[in-house]
Design a protein around this motif. Structure first.
Motif, PDB file in Angstrom:
ATOM      1  N   ALA A 114       0.817  -1.216   0.000  1.00 16.20           N
ATOM      2  CA  ALA A 114       0.000   0.000   0.000  1.00 16.20           C
ATOM      3  C   ALA A 114       0.849   1.264   0.000  1.00 16.20           C
ATOM      4  O   ALA A 114       0.441   2.304  -0.542  1.00 16.20           O
ATOM      5  N   GLN A 115       2.040   1.197   0.596  1.00 16.33           N
ATOM      6  CA  GLN A 115       2.937   2.348   0.594  1.00 16.33           C
ATOM      7  C   GLN A 115       3.393   2.699  -0.822  1.00 16.33           C
ATOM      8  O   GLN A 115       3.689   3.847  -1.122  1.00 16.33           O
ATOM      9  N   HIS A 116       3.465   1.680  -1.682  1.00 19.70           N
ATOM     10  CA  HIS A 116       3.981   1.873  -3.039  1.00 19.70           C
ATOM     11  C   HIS A 116       2.876   1.975  -4.082  1.00 19.70           C
ATOM     12  O   HIS A 116       3.162   2.162  -5.261  1.00 19.70           O
ATOM     13  N   CYS A 117       1.622   1.828  -3.645  1.00 21.58           N
ATOM     14  CA  CYS A 117       0.505   1.851  -4.589  1.00 21.58           C
ATOM     15  C   CYS A 117      -0.657   2.605  -3.941  1.00 21.58           C
ATOM     16  O   CYS A 117      -1.642   2.005  -3.501  1.00 21.58           O
ATOM     17  N   PRO A 118      -0.554   3.936  -3.864  1.00 20.91           N
ATOM     18  CA  PRO A 118      -1.587   4.721  -3.182  1.00 20.91           C
ATOM     19  C   PRO A 118      -2.884   4.753  -3.985  1.00 20.91           C
ATOM     20  O   PRO A 118      -2.914   4.493  -5.179  1.00 20.91           O
ATOM     21  N   GLY A 119      -3.943   5.079  -3.289  1.00 16.79           N
ATOM     22  CA  GLY A 119      -5.249   5.162  -3.942  1.00 16.79           C
ATOM     23  C   GLY A 119      -6.130   3.981  -3.593  1.00 16.79           C
ATOM     24  O   GLY A 119      -5.724   3.054  -2.873  1.00 16.79           O
ATOM     25  N   GLU A 120      -7.339   4.004  -4.091  1.00 16.77           N
ATOM     26  CA  GLU A 120      -8.294   2.941  -3.800  1.00 16.77           C
ATOM     27  C   GLU A 120      -7.848   1.624  -4.434  1.00 16.77           C
ATOM     28  O   GLU A 120      -7.478   1.596  -5.614  1.00 16.77           O
ATOM     29  N   PRO A 121      -7.879   0.526  -3.683  1.00 18.30           N
ATOM     30  CA  PRO A 121      -7.484  -0.765  -4.257  1.00 18.30           C
ATOM     31  C   PRO A 121      -8.505  -1.263  -5.269  1.00 18.30           C
ATOM     32  O   PRO A 121      -9.703  -1.318  -4.982  1.00 18.30           O
ATOM     33  N   LEU A 122      -8.007  -1.609  -6.443  1.00 20.66           N
ATOM     34  CA  LEU A 122      -8.873  -2.202  -7.465  1.00 20.66           C
ATOM     35  C   LEU A 122      -8.911  -3.723  -7.331  1.00 20.66           C
ATOM     36  O   LEU A 122      -9.942  -4.350  -7.592  1.00 20.66           O
ATOM     37  N   SER A 123      -7.769  -4.297  -6.932  1.00 17.29           N
ATOM     38  CA  SER A 123      -7.723  -5.742  -6.685  1.00 17.29           C
ATOM     39  C   SER A 123      -6.546  -6.050  -5.776  1.00 17.29           C
ATOM     40  O   SER A 123      -5.547  -5.317  -5.751  1.00 17.29           O
ATOM     41  N   VAL A 124      -6.692  -7.143  -5.023  1.00 18.22           N
ATOM     42  CA  VAL A 124      -5.623  -7.660  -4.170  1.00 18.22           C
ATOM     43  C   VAL A 124      -5.550  -9.157  -4.430  1.00 18.22           C
ATOM     44  O   VAL A 124      -6.540  -9.872  -4.239  1.00 18.22           O
ATOM     45  N   ALA A 125      -4.397  -9.633  -4.887  1.00 16.43           N
ATOM     46  CA  ALA A 125      -4.224 -11.053  -5.198  1.00 16.43           C
ATOM     47  C   ALA A 125      -3.161 -11.658  -4.287  1.00 16.43           C
ATOM     48  O   ALA A 125      -2.054 -11.121  -4.177  1.00 16.43           O
ATOM     49  N   LEU A 126      -3.504 -12.758  -3.629  1.00 14.86           N
ATOM     50  CA  LEU A 126      -2.577 -13.458  -2.749  1.00 14.86           C
ATOM     51  C   LEU A 126      -2.105 -14.743  -3.408  1.00 14.86           C
ATOM     52  O   LEU A 126      -2.919 -15.515  -3.931  1.00 14.86           O
ATOM     53  N   SER A 127      -0.799 -14.972  -3.374  1.00 15.75           N
ATOM     54  CA  SER A 127      -0.209 -16.245  -3.775  1.00 15.75           C
ATOM     55  C   SER A 127       0.526 -16.781  -2.561  1.00 15.75           C
ATOM     56  O   SER A 127       1.489 -16.169  -2.081  1.00 15.75           O
ATOM     57  N   LEU A 128       0.059 -17.927  -2.043  1.00 21.59           N
ATOM     58  CA  LEU A 128       0.527 -18.431  -0.754  1.00 21.59           C
ATOM     59  C   LEU A 128       1.070 -19.850  -0.865  1.00 21.59           C
ATOM     60  O   LEU A 128       0.607 -20.637  -1.698  1.00 21.59           O
ATOM     61  N   SER A 129       2.019 -20.177   0.008  1.00 23.50           N
ATOM     62  CA  SER A 129       2.446 -21.565   0.140  1.00 23.50           C
ATOM     63  C   SER A 129       1.312 -22.380   0.761  1.00 23.50           C
ATOM     64  O   SER A 129       0.365 -21.828   1.345  1.00 23.50           O
ATOM     65  N   LEU A 130       1.413 -23.689   0.652  1.00 28.36           N
ATOM     66  CA  LEU A 130       0.430 -24.571   1.283  1.00 28.36           C
ATOM     67  C   LEU A 130       0.258 -24.232   2.753  1.00 28.36           C
ATOM     68  O   LEU A 130      -0.859 -24.104   3.259  1.00 28.36           O
ATOM     69  N   SER A 131       1.385 -24.083   3.447  1.00 21.29           N
ATOM     70  CA  SER A 131       1.330 -23.873   4.900  1.00 21.29           C
ATOM     71  C   SER A 131       0.755 -22.517   5.263  1.00 21.29           C
ATOM     72  O   SER A 131       0.002 -22.388   6.239  1.00 21.29           O
TER      73      SER A 131
END
Length: 443
Positions: free
Chosen positions: A31-48
């Motif tokens: 968020a510090q590097h992408c100000p403004g209203e969020p259009l999308s948030v995508a998470l890529s996570l390990s199994l754990s």
């Protein structure tokens, strides 16, 4: 080994479960590097990371749960300067807005393979900009910060070699790429090479500053345990067990105090705990049984601090072999082993008795699986705490595991290597099946 460095990095406060905490931390940096209203948030996570953040309460949200919520909260109101406590002062207005974005389908989550056990990449899109922040290897280790396709920060990630063994250059951030576990910090490499007598001696050699820090951490976790006794947080494990226990029964008290602390944490109370090896529940299991035993037996603060140091060192030693996140329940097996050793110290035992207590604990609980962080972790923590005390009593009476029993050996190094292989090879398929059962596809 630099003891001060070990404790500074491995034993520190954490607010809520460390997996969604790490997600929120990464999101708050994005968020510090992408100000403004969020259009999308995508998470890529390990199994754990997916598994441990799926069903656990997020502090300050009134019982709301999950990695996706943690991510959008981190974007809207997280404080990156606070690391794993980025969500410490989230207010209701932010929570309401975050829930609205979740309901609108703004946040997606997927499990990716070929990444370290601790791995979360948060990609935030705002008007005209995109930022991806990846934490990997440790919950608070920022591996990369990529803004509009340009690497602007992070410690870096090691790519796995090609199939023919050819090394590949480090990548800035590719959530679907194959990465290797980052190397262990030097202090953990040194810890891995210690024998139990060295762990015992290191714990006895803590200075006055570490002594006070360890006691402060135990007091922090005991305060959380007392919260759990006052009312039935979560599943109410500690609260219920306490209602049916004799006040003078030390074994029962160790169980219900540890369970109560885990109840509070898993329910998402806005109360930090002192973690161990990157986990709040590890910290609870490693400290509360030792502190309860010391309190019940009237042990001096110095001996209690040495016992706590031993517990954290044993926990860290085993986690240095297995890795941070495993298919095996680390808060029961690794931290339970630490607590067993620490209680032997409280009881006036010696290093040989403590090492045997570790072996007895592991013989009892080694097969306990981790199916993610959630309310029922209170049951596992309570069980581990009770088994730690039982194993310590066996050690003090020169009973319990004294020769090889199955894959458990009275020598901690031999058992640690067996635990690591079981975790990485034997139970790897179980972890994948579990995440499938939990719905680990993209959504």
């Amino acid at each position: 080994m630099d003891l001060a460095l070990f404790f500074r990095n491995e034993v520190k406060p954490a607010l809520g479960c460390t997996e969604p905490g790490a997600v929120a931390y990464a999101a708050s940096i994005a968020a510090q590097h992408c100000p403004g209203e969020p259009l999308s948030v995508a998470l890529s996570l390990s199994l754990s990371m997916f598994k441990n953040g799926r069903d656990v309460g997020i502090p300050g949200t009134g019982g709301l749960r999950g990695n996706r919520l943690a991510a959008v909260l981190g974007v809207l109101g997280g404080d990156a300067d606070k690391g794993l406590m980025a969500l410490e002062h989230i207010d209701k207005a932010v929570v309401d807005k975050a829930q609205a974005l979740l309901d609108a389908g703004v946040v997606t989550e997927e499990v990716v393979e070929g990444v370290p056990g601790v791995y979360a990449a948060v990609t935030l899109r705002c008007a005209g900009h995109e930022a991806t922040v990846t934490v990997a290897g440790r919950h608070d280790r920022v591996a990369s910060i990529v803004v509009d396709g340009v690497l602007v920060g992070g410690e870096g990630m090691e790519r796995a070699p090609d199939e023919d063994g050819t090394p590949r250059e480090a990548a800035s951030c590719e959530p679907s790429a194959s990465f290797t576990e980052p190397p262990l910090p030097a202090y953990l490499e040194e810890l891995r090479e210690c024998d139990f007598a060295q762990l015992w001696d290191m714990a006895a050699g803590i200075d006055a500053v570490l002594e006070q820090e360890l006691l402060r951490g135990a007091a922090m976790n005991m305060a959380v345990a007392r919260m759990g006794l006052e009312s039935g947080w979560g599943l109410g494990v500690g609260h219920t067990l306490a209602a049916h226990a004799e006040a003078a029964d030390l074994h029962a008290r160790i169980r219900f105090m540890a369970g109560a602390a885990a109840d509070v944490r898993m329910a998402g109370a806005p109360q930090p705990v002192m973690s161990s090896a990157g986990s709040g529940n590890h910290g609870i299991t490693a400290t509360v049984p030792v502190a309860v035993a010391a309190e019940g037996l009237g042990i001096s603060p110095r001996v209690q601090a040495e016992a706590l140091a031993l517990s954290h060192l044993v926990t860290g030693y085993l986690k240095a072999h297995t890795g941070r996140l495993t298919p095996i329940c680390g808060c029961s097996v690794a931290a339970g082993a630490g607590a067993a050793a620490g209680i032997v110290k409280v009881l006036g035992g010696n290093a040989v008795q403590a090492e045997r207590a570790v072996a007895s604990l592991m013989a009892s609980l080694m097969g306990m699986l981790c199916d993610g962080a959630k309310g029922s972790c209170g049951l596992k923590v309570a069980t581990a705490a009770g088994e730690a005390y039982a194993a310590a009593l066996l050690g003090m009476d020169d009973r319990g595991v004294q020769r090889p029993e199955g894959v458990v050996n009275p020598d901690i190094a031999t058992t640690a290597r067996a635990l690591a292989r079981l975790s990485r090879e034997g139970f790897a398929a179980a972890d994948a099946v579990m995440v499938e059962l939990l719905g680990g596809g993209k959504h």
